[in-house]
Motif scaffolding. Structure first.
Motif, PDB file in Angstrom:
ATOM      1  N   TYR A 114      -4.410  26.890  10.396  1.00  0.00           N
ATOM      2  CA  TYR A 114      -4.531  26.160  11.664  1.00  0.00           C
ATOM      3  C   TYR A 114      -5.914  25.542  11.793  1.00  0.00           C
ATOM      4  O   TYR A 114      -6.061  24.399  12.251  1.00  0.00           O
ATOM      5  N   GLU A 118      -6.316  21.674  12.277  1.00  0.00           N
ATOM      6  CA  GLU A 118      -6.795  21.246  13.591  1.00  0.00           C
ATOM      7  C   GLU A 118      -8.051  20.394  13.459  1.00  0.00           C
ATOM      8  O   GLU A 118      -8.211  19.389  14.166  1.00  0.00           O
ATOM      9  N   ARG A 129      -2.682  18.595  21.530  1.00  0.00           N
ATOM     10  CA  ARG A 129      -1.608  19.125  20.696  1.00  0.00           C
ATOM     11  C   ARG A 129      -0.396  19.469  21.563  1.00  0.00           C
ATOM     12  O   ARG A 129      -0.522  20.109  22.600  1.00  0.00           O
ATOM     13  N   TYR A 131       2.539  20.891  20.160  1.00  0.00           N
ATOM     14  CA  TYR A 131       3.247  22.040  19.603  1.00  0.00           C
ATOM     15  C   TYR A 131       2.368  22.723  18.549  1.00  0.00           C
ATOM     16  O   TYR A 131       1.406  22.145  18.048  1.00  0.00           O
ATOM     17  N   TYR A 132       2.702  23.967  18.255  1.00  0.00           N
ATOM     18  CA  TYR A 132       2.025  24.710  17.196  1.00  0.00           C
ATOM     19  C   TYR A 132       2.929  24.777  15.973  1.00  0.00           C
ATOM     20  O   TYR A 132       4.152  24.694  16.083  1.00  0.00           O
ATOM     21  N   GLN A 133       2.331  24.958  14.804  1.00  0.00           N
ATOM     22  CA  GLN A 133       3.091  25.235  13.587  1.00  0.00           C
ATOM     23  C   GLN A 133       3.095  26.741  13.397  1.00  0.00           C
ATOM     24  O   GLN A 133       2.065  27.348  13.105  1.00  0.00           O
ATOM     25  N   PRO A 136       1.772  31.250  17.459  1.00  0.00           N
ATOM     26  CA  PRO A 136       0.323  31.456  17.660  1.00  0.00           C
ATOM     27  C   PRO A 136      -0.010  32.940  17.600  1.00  0.00           C
ATOM     28  O   PRO A 136       0.737  33.783  18.118  1.00  0.00           O
ATOM     29  N   LYS A 181       3.926  23.984  22.745  1.00  0.00           N
ATOM     30  CA  LYS A 181       2.735  24.456  23.446  1.00  0.00           C
ATOM     31  C   LYS A 181       3.039  24.484  24.942  1.00  0.00           C
ATOM     32  O   LYS A 181       3.469  23.488  25.523  1.00  0.00           O
TER      33      LYS A 181
END
Length: 226
Positions: A114, A118, A129, A131-133, A136, A181
């Protein structure tokens, strides 16, 4: 003195201090306080990025420093601290320890990946952002309090439930899927839920039955010998 000193990293430092208190609490079998400090670290982490973005004249070095500080604190707060809590909650068999090692390693890999992506994203765009990959790592600050809140329903199977949850959480850290997110309203609801669970664990849950101590022991920090 080396480093950058301004208000943008204060919440991150307090979050780290909270997790250290959580680990100390766990070492003294004060699981309620340990969960409280873990939840507090999660709460502080929710707002540290928002606070950092209020400073408009940050240099690139300050931004990169903030990213590195956040990553290093996150691995302590949400990688190591939960492992310590789970260890002192009974996850001490070889296979359970293997799960804890995997969980912490998966969290570390997720944070490093990340961090790289990022920094690259911020060089390409100023958009927030969406969404997250993967999951989290801060999600453990919600997962663990919830598990302890329902632990009385699990009876003698709580260690199995806890172990499976830590294994699944570690897997979700490194699986490549999009995790939306949360917006401000969703964050507010989440914070209220976590706060309610933590307060329940501190003041309502019958810890005496499961761990041999009660609220009066906890408040006066009496270490149980034996």
């Amino acid at each position: 003195m080396i480093g950058f000193y301004d208000y943008t990293v204060i919440l991150t430092y307090i979050s780290l201090a909270s997790s250290i208190l959580g680990m100390i609490s766990a070492c003294y079998a004060r699981i309620g306080w340990a969960i409280f400090f873990l939840g507090m670290s999660g709460l502080l982490d929710t707002f540290d990025g928002k606070v950092a973005r209020t400073k408009k004249n940050r240099t690139e070095d300050q931004k990169r420093f903030g990213i590195q500080i956040d990553l290093l604190c996150d691995i302590v707060c949400f990688g190591v601290c939960p492992v310590i809590i789970c260890w002192f909650s009974g996850m001490q068999t070889p296979w359970e320890v293997s799960i804890l090692i995997f969980y912490c390693l998966a969290g570390l890999i997720r944070l490093a990946y990340y961090n790289v992506m990022e920094e690259k994203r911020q060089q390409e765009t100023d958009e927030k952002r969406k969404y997250y990959q993967g999951l989290p790592i801060t999600s453990i600050a919600v997962i663990l309090p919830f598990l302890y809140a329902i632990s009385n329903l699990c009876q003698d199977n709580f260690e199995i439930v806890l172990s499976l949850a830590m294994l699944l959480t570690g897997l979700l850290f490194v699986l490549n899927f999009k995790f939306p997110k949360p917006n401000n309203k969703q964050l507010t609801v989440l914070i209220i839920v976590v706060a309610a669970v933590v307060l329940y664990l501190l003041f309502c849950f019958n810890w005496k039955e499961y761990y041999g101590w009660n609220l009066s022991d906890l408040m006066f920090w009496k270490h149980k010998k034996g």
